[in-house]
Every structure is written in structure tokens, then in C-alpha cells.
Design an enzyme around this catalytic site. Structure first.
Site, PDB file in Angstrom:
ATOM      1  N   ASP A   1       0.843  -1.132  -0.055  1.00 17.57           N
ATOM      2  CA  ASP A   1      -0.119  -0.029   0.103  1.00 17.57           C
ATOM      3  C   ASP A   1       0.950   1.250  -0.208  1.00 17.57           C
ATOM      4  O   ASP A   1       2.296   1.190   0.394  1.00 17.57           O
ATOM      5  CB  ASP A   1      -0.842   0.021   1.169  1.00 17.57           C
TER       6      ASP A   1
ATOM      7  N   ASP B   1     -10.913   1.705  -2.896  1.00 14.28           N
ATOM      8  CA  ASP B   1     -11.203   1.482  -1.609  1.00 14.28           C
ATOM      9  C   ASP B   1     -12.658   1.581  -1.351  1.00 14.28           C
ATOM     10  O   ASP B   1     -13.409   1.023  -0.450  1.00 14.28           O
ATOM     11  CB  ASP B   1     -10.686   2.572  -0.576  1.00 14.28           C
TER      12      ASP B   1
END
Length: 693
Positions: free
Chosen positions: A447, A515
């Protein structure tokens, strides 16, 4: 077969694929000028292309045709691809052709400046139906680089121009936009140090008349995961083109004597068969030339983030793993907060060892449990970031991007580690190598949760290099990890889809698309994503209802059908799912595994309210419909790419269909449940021409 040829008499280069030709040549002053990008030409036709001349209307106009790499020398007033300054103050390049080499499908054309000891190599490589281009620079004197794009591209003169690209933001990535190209310069860019949620380094241009299945389309994509810039120009005289590469305005780099400067590849596609044709060429390119493991089916993933957030513990991870295994999951991923003092987003980043309170015996008991359930094990990591509240930052505050006398801006309570520093990159590689090797980790979700700020390195002679060197260090670490651990698979993530590009896909197996896991929102996100990136790299989760982000309520089947269009995953709180929901999920996961080779390996056609995949004799259609006004009719789905003389059997109902009729007038699917957020999965199998089944 792809080919590269040179006609010495006309000084013309021809690069040819099965469906397109790209032609450029040298003018009387040795300037490389663009001649053709479009349908296939023979060598004789290419050599006969006239050198276009742009007569000066006045002393205020520029002279000459479109160039392969525009500079600032002479009467050139368009966007330069190459901006350089020599020690004596001279700028631009006065081209002198030195020769070329052809190595299979790779052409290198070499030039030298007429006065300065400075050389430019223009690289072209034909790979399938895609042409890759990049630039190499060398100098015997120090040179300041203000802009060095990978390529300039020109399209034929058209009566009008339309620009396609994507825009958006966090949890709203890949929103497709098609707009008329205005006269002037349009800049698509990221100044964030990462590809970004807000734009993506690809574009397409057409004449305003192309559709999904018809019309000419010209498209390009940059293989770079940091800051980037593409400038699209439509001139008052009616021409159009663009130039693009890494970096953004305001940055300067220093090319030292004897050093070579090489840009990332900027790839191009010409499609005579619409936006869908362009997409399929990109999908083939990613599969055949970019991905490290292109033919490997992506596993069904369970990620525990939306179930527990930062409240990670060995006990709840084991409970979730057991439920995930019952649902048919093949890869269990533990997300954030397993390490250091990490109990929220304000502490612990940089301290990459198991949290002793949450995992008193380390990670081994959980990993053994997951492996014992027949699943692979993955971990979330964020190697490029650090919290100020961490042992790492307290020991090495100089390791982050910062500038003297400026505050260190916190975003998401974290700072960016400077991977352009070899010691920082070496530290990151060592702990990742140890983590994967010692714990039997099969998968990393890598990430990147904030953009660059205060991007400096006090004391460095060429500070702006870090914008490039940081990204190259990330590439190098990923490459080394994969070489040392051949079983390891990696998912690229940056707060969702903020690091999605051809550069990162050369090192990873899939990307976390967004997301936002709301299935209704995901339809538009996945539509934009599919313009260039194939289904096998598009991670898509089924999560809870109401959705944690949008609070939208949708049926479980609708959530599954949307996520089945990519690499399926589960991300809901399975501890709260009812027995009926868990049973339905297991059945749908099993059904996905049946269609997975078709979805992940097949040809994709975007339909009016769904998507079709074709692989061998199998066809899969996923269709869906969100809220619509009462009385809105459901129009038939017109399938694509079928044998018009063939017959197709519905694998679930046994119904027989003619290929021609499936394509026109089309197939009217039964979407369930009745009302909003209805969907279906249709499986067809080809029976051959004239078959009665």
C-alpha cells in the site's frame, strides 16, 4: 508478424504490426518527422508518403510538420518534449542523424546535436499490436533537463477530435470522460509522486464518431508509477497530438558527463474497431508483455480489513479464516495493524515486527492455521511510509522526505520515506525479504497511503532526482523480492487505485481497484478501469450491506455479479453474515471458479449494462441494473464476437441460441431480484455451425 524496416532512398522508417503501421522519416535537416499512424501500409507505400510542409502564414507561426520529439530549437512554438539547457546557455537540439540499429522488433535511431557533445537515442519497439517508445540521452558536458518526455505522438488530420481519459478521486477512481478536444493545450498530470486517483497516464483520441465497436481510435499509456505529465495539443490549424513522460513542471534534473538518462516506455495503440478494439489490444499487451505471471489464475481472496479495521487479533483472524475457508476462499490476507505499536493510523508504521500484545507467539500460529485450512497467507504492508510515533522515525528522522526550515506535513498521520536514499531502500528490502522468507508469506498487499510533500533531500546535489529514483527503488525491491521468492505474489495498492499503471503491473499480479467496495459505484469504476487494464488484474471484493462507505443496501447476488467481472475477493465481516448468506456466498464462489478461466483469460466486450467474456467455446455474460424510473424498458444485450452461423447453448437452462441473433437483436436477460440492483450470470457454450444441440 511485427516488423521494422528502413528505406534508405526516402530515409523512411516503417514499423508494422498485423493491424497497423507507424511511419516516420528524416527531413533535409535530419529532423525526425512523423508521417503516418494508422492502417497497414506496404514498404513502397510508406516510402511514398510525402513530407508534409506547413507554410508560414506569418513570422509569428512555427514551421515544419509534427516531430517525433519536439525541442526548443528554431521556429518551434508547440509543447516541447525535450527541454534542456547547456552550460553555455544554449537550448534545444539541432538534429544530426548518426544511424540506427534494428534488433528484431526494436529500432534505435541515434542523433547528435550539431554543436554540443550531446546525443539522443529514439527507441521504438513493436510488441504485438502495441508500439513502445522511449528516449535515451548522453552528454559529454553537464546538461540541465527541464523536461524529457518518452515520446510525442501525432494523429491524422480529422474534422474534429475527442479526448477520452479518466478522472476521479479517492474511492471514485477511473471515471471515464469523453470530451471534445479544445484548441490549445490540455494537460493530464499527477504531481503527487504516485500515479494518482485523480488521473491515470493513458488517453485515447478519436474523431468524435467512434463507438465501442466501430471507428478509429488512437491511444497511449505510460509505464510509470510516479509523477507524470501528458500534454495534448490541438492547434488552430487543425492538427492534434500529445507528448508525455515522467515528472511534472518545476522539476529539473542534472545529466552528468558520461551518464545515460533513460525514460520509461510510452506505448501506443491504433484500433480501427472502436474503443473496445483498443481495449482488447491493451489487454493483450498487458497479458503478453507486462505481467510477470500472466497465465496464472488469480485466487479468490479474503481480506479482513472491513471486518475488524485496526482491531486485529490472532483470535478474530482465525475465526475469519475458518469462515473464509468454508466459503471457498483460496488466499487469506491480514490487513493493517498486525505490527509494531499499531492500534490506529497514528503509530507503528515503520516497525515491521508482529505486535507482541496481539500476536504473543508471533505470526506462525495464524499462518499455520491458514495453511492448514488449505489457503495461502498474505499480509498488508506499507513499506514507503512511517509514523512519527514509531521506533524507526525516532532513530532515523532524516530518512523521510523533508526540506530545511519547512514543517513536515502529516497526511494520514504519516510521512514518506525517501527510497531514493540507498540506505533506506536497502533497509526496506531486508525486512521485506526476512518477513516473506521467515514467515512463509505467499502474498503482499503493498500500500501507499499519501502523496509526496516537502519532497527534498537536504545536502543532495540534485534533489529533484528523488521523484524518479524513489519509484525506481520501489521497482527494484519488488523485482528482487520476486526473484528471491518465486512463490510470492504482490497486489499494488495506493489507498485504492492510486497506483495503477503499466509500470507497476510489470512487478505485481493485480491492483486494488478502489477502496470503494459499493457494487453500484464499482460498475463505473470497473468500466473506466477496463479501458486499458484486463479483468485478471482488477481486484474486486464482495463486502457488507449496507456498504461501509456509502451505506447503500444491495442484494448479495448483485454484489457478487459485479465483483465476478474481475479477480473476485471477499471483504465483509463474515462473523456477522447469516448462515443463509454464508451458504449463498459459498455457492457463488464455487460458480465463479467455474467461470474464472473465461473471465480472467478471455476476450472482454463491454455491453450496454454488463460485460461479456469469451474464451474458447465458452461465453460468460454478467449483467446488472441499478435504480431506474418505473416503466423504464430493459433493452436486449447485443453480444459481440460470436460466430454468426454458430449455435450457443445456455449451460443453466439448456436453451439454444443462434450466434447471429445473440448479436442482433440480442439477448434479453432475466435480472433478479425484481426491482433495484438486479443482476444475472449467463453461461453459454458454442456448439458449432448448424448444430441442433
Amino acid at each position: 508478424m511485427p516488423s521494422v524496416t528502413f528505406d534508405a532512398a526516402s530515409r523512411t522508417y516503417l514499423l508494422r504490426t498485423s493491424t497497423t503501421s507507424y511511419v516516420f522519416g528524416l527531413d533535409a535537416e535530419d529532423t525526425p518527422v512523423h508521417l503516418h499512424w494508422g492502417p497497414v501500409l506496404t514498404e513502397g507505400q510508406a516510402a511514398s508518403l510525402p513530407r508534409p510542409a506547413a507554410p508560414l502564414a506569418s513570422s509569428f507561426d512555427g514551421a515544419g510538420p509534427a516531430e517525433e520529439l519536439g525541442t526548443e530549437a528554431g521556429a518551434r512554438f508547440g509543447t516541447p518534449s525535450l527541454q534542456i539547457a547547456f552550460p553555455d546557455g544554449a537550448r534545444g537540439v539541432d538534429w544530426r542523424h548518426l544511424g540506427h540499429t534494428i534488433d528484431g522488433g526494436h529500432l534505435t535511431v541515434r542523433f547528435r546535436d550539431a554543436v554540443q557533445p550531446f546525443e539522443v537515442d529514439l527507441h521504438y519497439r513493436v510488441r504485438g499490436d502495441v508500439l513502445e517508445r522511449w528516449v535515451g540521452l548522453r552528454s559529454e558536458v553537464p546538461v540541465t533537463i527541464l523536461r524529457c518526455d518518452s515520446a510525442a505522438w501525432s494523429v491524422p488530420s480529422l474534422s474534429g477530435y475527442r479526448l477520452s481519459h479518466v478522472t476521479g478521486g479517492w474511492s471514485a477512481e477511473h471515471q471515464l470522460r469523453r470530451t471534445g478536444l479544445t484548441v490549445g493545450e490540455t494537460t493530464l498530470t499527477s504531481r503527487r509522486g504516485v500515479t494518482s486517483h485523480h488521473a491515470n497516464p493513458w488517453l485515447a483520441v478519436d474523431g468524435g464518431d467512434a463507438g465501442e465497436r466501430h471507428g478509429e481510435v488512437w491511444s497511449c499509456a505510460l509505464a510509470w508509477s510516479g509523477s507524470w505529465r501528458v500534454t495534448v495539443t490541438r492547434t488552430p490549424s487543425g492538427s492534434a497530438g500529445w507528448t508525455g513522460g515522467f515528472g511534472h513542471e518545476g522539476l529539473t534534473w542534472r545529466l552528468e558527463p558520461g551518464e545515460e538518462w533513460v525514460t520509461p516506455a510510452f506505448a501506443g495503440v491504433y484500433a480501427p474497431d472502436g474503443f473496445g478494439g483498443a481495449s482488447r489490444r491493451w489487454h493483450d499487451h498487458v497479458t503478453q508483455n507486462v505481467l510477470p505471471e500472466p497465465d496464472e489464475l488469480r485466487p479468490v481472496v479474503y481480506n479482513a480489513w472491513e471486518a475488524v479495521g485496526f482491531d486485529v487479533a490472532e483470535s478474530n483472524q482465525k475465526e475469519l479464516a475458518a469462515l473464509a475457508a468454508r466459503a471457498g476462499v483460496e488466499l487469506f490476507v491480514m490487513d493493517d495493524a498486525w505490527f509494531g505499536g499499531r492500534t490506529g493510523d497514528s503509530a507503528g508504521l515503520g516497525d515491521w515486527w508482529p505486535n507482541p500484545d496481539r500476536f504473543p507467539n508471533g505470526l506462525a500460529p495464524l499462518i499455520d492455521e491458514v495453511h492448514g485450512l488449505g489457503m495461502r497467507f498474505g499480509l498488508w504492508v506499507e513499506p514507503e511510509m512511517v509514523n512519527p510515533d514509531s521506533d524507526l522515525y525516532r532513530a532515523h528522522p532524516d530518512w523521510v522526505l523533508h526540506m530545511p526550515g519547512r514543517p513536515r506535513t502529516l497526511l494520514r498521520n504519516q510521512l514518506v520515506l525517501n527510497f531514493a536514499r540507498p540506505d533506506v531502500a536497502d533497509w526496506a528490502h531486508k525486512w521485506l525479504h526476512r518477513l516473506v522468507g521467515e514467515h512463509g508469506v505467499d502474498f503482499l498487499k503493498w500500500d501507499f497511503n499519501r502523496a509526496f510533500t516537502e519532497a527534498g533531500r537536504p545536502g543532495a546535489a540534485d534533489q529533484d532526482r528523488l521523484w524518479i529514483d524513489h519509484v525506481r527503488a520501489v521497482y527494484s525491491i519488488m523485482d528482487r523480492l520476486r526473484a528471491d521468492h518465486p512463490h510470492l505474489r504482490i497486489e499494488a495498492c495506493a489507498g485504492g487505485g492510486g497506483r495503477t499503471d503499466l509500470g507497476i503491473l510489470a512487478r505485481t499480479d493485480q491492483v486494488w481497484t478502489s477502496d470503494n467496495t459499493d457494487a453500484h459505484d464499482r460498475i463505473a469504476i470497473q468500466h473506466g478501469f477496463s479501458q486499458i487494464y484486463p479483468a485478471r488484474v482488477m481486484a474486486a471484493w464482495v463486502t457488507d450491506s449496507p456498504n461501509p462507505l456509502t451505506r447503500r443496501v444491495t442484494p448479495l447476488s448483485f454484489r457478487f455479479h459485479v465483483a465476478m467481472a474481475g479477480a473476485l475477493g471477499l471483504g465483509g465481516d463474515l462473523l456477522k453474515w447469516t448462515p443463509a448468506e454464508l451458504a449463498e456466498a459459498a455457492a457463488l464462489v464455487s460458480r465463479y471458479k467455474e467461470i474464472r478461466p473465461v473471465v480472467q483469460l478471455g476476450r472482454q466486450d463491454r455491453l450496454e449494462y454488463g460485460v461479456q467474456y469469451t474464451h474458447g467455446d465458452q461465453v460468460v455474460v454478467l449483467a446488472w441494473r441499478g435504480p431506474v424510473a418505473h416503466g423504464t424498458p430493459l433493452v436486449p444485450l447485443r453480444l459481440a464476437g460470436l460466430d454468426p452461423l454458430g449455435r450457443y447453448r445456455d449451460e443453466d437452462t439448456g436453451a439454444l441460441h443462434h450466434g447471429a441473433l445473440l448479436m442482433s437483436p440480442g439477448l434479453l436477460p432475466e435480472l433478479l431480484p425484481a426491482g433495484d440492483y438486479a443482476s444475472t450470470l449467463i453461461r453459454l457454450r458454442a456448439l458449432g455451425p448448424g448444430s441442433a444441440g
